[in-house]
Design a protein around this motif. Structure first.
Motif, PDB file in Angstrom:
ATOM      1  N   UNK A   1       0.849  -1.178   0.000  1.00 14.87           N
ATOM      2  CA  UNK A   1       0.000   0.000   0.000  1.00 14.87           C
ATOM      3  C   UNK A   1       0.893   1.238   0.000  1.00 14.87           C
ATOM      4  N   UNK A   2       0.506   2.230  -0.767  1.00  8.90           N
ATOM      5  CA  UNK A   2       1.245   3.479  -0.854  1.00  8.90           C
ATOM      6  C   UNK A   2       0.875   4.337   0.347  1.00  8.90           C
ATOM      7  N   UNK A   3       1.864   4.943   0.970  1.00 15.13           N
ATOM      8  CA  UNK A   3       1.611   5.777   2.147  1.00 15.13           C
ATOM      9  C   UNK A   3       0.973   7.102   1.741  1.00 15.13           C
ATOM     10  N   UNK A   4       0.079   7.603   2.574  1.00 15.79           N
ATOM     11  CA  UNK A   4      -0.625   8.848   2.290  1.00 15.79           C
ATOM     12  C   UNK A   4       0.297  10.061   2.339  1.00 15.79           C
ATOM     13  N   UNK A   5       1.302  10.033   3.160  1.00 17.47           N
ATOM     14  CA  UNK A   5       2.136  11.217   3.350  1.00 17.47           C
ATOM     15  C   UNK A   5       3.288  11.281   2.350  1.00 17.47           C
ATOM     16  N   UNK A   6       2.996  11.048   1.089  1.00 19.00           N
ATOM     17  CA  UNK A   6       4.005  11.128   0.053  1.00 19.00           C
ATOM     18  C   UNK A   6       4.380  12.575  -0.211  1.00 19.00           C
ATOM     19  N   UNK A   7       5.653  12.807  -0.424  1.00 19.74           N
ATOM     20  CA  UNK A   7       6.096  14.144  -0.799  1.00 19.74           C
ATOM     21  C   UNK A   7       5.903  14.322  -2.299  1.00 19.74           C
ATOM     22  N   UNK A   8       6.080  15.537  -2.780  1.00 17.38           N
ATOM     23  CA  UNK A   8       5.974  15.796  -4.216  1.00 17.38           C
ATOM     24  C   UNK A   8       6.967  14.938  -4.994  1.00 17.38           C
ATOM     25  N   UNK A   9       8.147  14.767  -4.438  1.00 17.67           N
ATOM     26  CA  UNK A   9       9.167  13.953  -5.092  1.00 17.67           C
ATOM     27  C   UNK A   9       8.716  12.495  -5.163  1.00 17.67           C
ATOM     28  N   UNK A  10       8.104  11.993  -4.091  1.00 19.41           N
ATOM     29  CA  UNK A  10       7.611  10.618  -4.085  1.00 19.41           C
ATOM     30  C   UNK A  10       6.509  10.424  -5.128  1.00 19.41           C
ATOM     31  N   UNK A  11       5.619  11.383  -5.228  1.00 20.71           N
ATOM     32  CA  UNK A  11       4.533  11.290  -6.205  1.00 20.71           C
ATOM     33  C   UNK A  11       5.100  11.300  -7.617  1.00 20.71           C
ATOM     34  N   UNK A  12       6.149  12.050  -7.840  1.00 22.91           N
ATOM     35  CA  UNK A  12       6.788  12.098  -9.154  1.00 22.91           C
ATOM     36  C   UNK A  12       7.365  10.750  -9.544  1.00 22.91           C
ATOM     37  N   UNK A  13       7.654   9.908  -8.570  1.00 20.63           N
ATOM     38  CA  UNK A  13       8.267   8.616  -8.851  1.00 20.63           C
ATOM     39  C   UNK A  13       7.244   7.489  -9.004  1.00 20.63           C
ATOM     40  N   UNK A  14       5.962   7.762  -8.799  1.00 19.47           N
ATOM     41  CA  UNK A  14       4.941   6.726  -8.925  1.00 19.47           C
ATOM     42  C   UNK A  14       4.809   6.284 -10.378  1.00 19.47           C
TER      43      UNK A  14
ATOM     44  N   UNK B   1      -0.455   3.518  -9.741  1.00 23.36           N
ATOM     45  CA  UNK B   1      -1.751   4.195  -9.805  1.00 23.36           C
ATOM     46  C   UNK B   1      -2.856   3.189 -10.115  1.00 23.36           C
ATOM     47  N   UNK B   2      -2.576   2.233 -10.992  1.00 24.28           N
ATOM     48  CA  UNK B   2      -3.571   1.208 -11.322  1.00 24.28           C
ATOM     49  C   UNK B   2      -3.918   0.379 -10.085  1.00 24.28           C
ATOM     50  N   UNK B   3      -2.931   0.058  -9.263  1.00 22.80           N
ATOM     51  CA  UNK B   3      -3.185  -0.690  -8.027  1.00 22.80           C
ATOM     52  C   UNK B   3      -4.031   0.120  -7.056  1.00 22.80           C
ATOM     53  N   UNK B   4      -3.708   1.395  -6.922  1.00 23.32           N
ATOM     54  CA  UNK B   4      -4.474   2.286  -6.054  1.00 23.32           C
ATOM     55  C   UNK B   4      -5.919   2.385  -6.541  1.00 23.32           C
ATOM     56  N   UNK B   5      -6.092   2.608  -7.826  1.00 19.77           N
ATOM     57  CA  UNK B   5      -7.436   2.712  -8.396  1.00 19.77           C
ATOM     58  C   UNK B   5      -8.194   1.400  -8.251  1.00 19.77           C
ATOM     59  N   UNK B   6      -7.504   0.290  -8.412  1.00 17.74           N
ATOM     60  CA  UNK B   6      -8.139  -1.017  -8.259  1.00 17.74           C
ATOM     61  C   UNK B   6      -8.695  -1.218  -6.863  1.00 17.74           C
ATOM     62  N   UNK B   7      -7.924  -0.790  -5.861  1.00 15.37           N
ATOM     63  CA  UNK B   7      -8.427  -0.889  -4.477  1.00 15.37           C
ATOM     64  C   UNK B   7      -9.680  -0.051  -4.291  1.00 15.37           C
ATOM     65  N   UNK B   8      -9.655   1.164  -4.859  1.00  6.31           N
ATOM     66  CA  UNK B   8     -10.826   2.034  -4.738  1.00  6.31           C
ATOM     67  C   UNK B   8     -12.030   1.460  -5.475  1.00  6.31           C
ATOM     68  N   UNK B   9     -11.801   0.884  -6.636  1.00  3.90           N
ATOM     69  CA  UNK B   9     -12.904   0.293  -7.394  1.00  3.90           C
ATOM     70  C   UNK B   9     -13.510  -0.896  -6.669  1.00  3.90           C
ATOM     71  N   UNK B  10     -12.673  -1.723  -6.061  1.00  6.51           N
ATOM     72  CA  UNK B  10     -13.165  -2.905  -5.359  1.00  6.51           C
ATOM     73  C   UNK B  10     -13.855  -2.531  -4.057  1.00  6.51           C
TER      74      UNK B  10
END
Length: 70
Positions: A1-14, A19-28
């Motif tokens: 699971x991706x941590x919520x407190x990602x910095x801008x630099x961390x988000x740039x590395x996703x 993102x597909x895994x994150x969206x999949x969790x939300x969809x399910x």
């Protein structure tokens, strides 16, 4: 699971897969508690502000609407 407190630099590395895994969790919507779902939703929203191109296929999960506050 991706941590919520990602910095801008961390988000740039996703990756697209992250993102597909994150969206999949939300969809399910199969979370142990509602706070886990809210955490993922806020993360997707944060990514949308910084890397919109990654969340375009999943923008419907954010259920964003324009409101006229006037």
């Amino acid at each position: 699971m991706i941590a919520l407190d990602l910095s801008k630099q961390d988000i740039a590395m996703l990756s697209v897969d992250d993102i597909a895994n994150l969206a999949g969790r939300l969809e399910q919507d199969d979370y142990n508690n509602p706070f886990e779902a809210l955490q993922d939703w806020h993360l997707l929203r944060a990514i949308a502000f910084q890397r919109q191109e990654l969340i375009e296929p999943y923008i419907y999960l954010l259920d964003l609407e324009t409101y006229d506050e006037s």
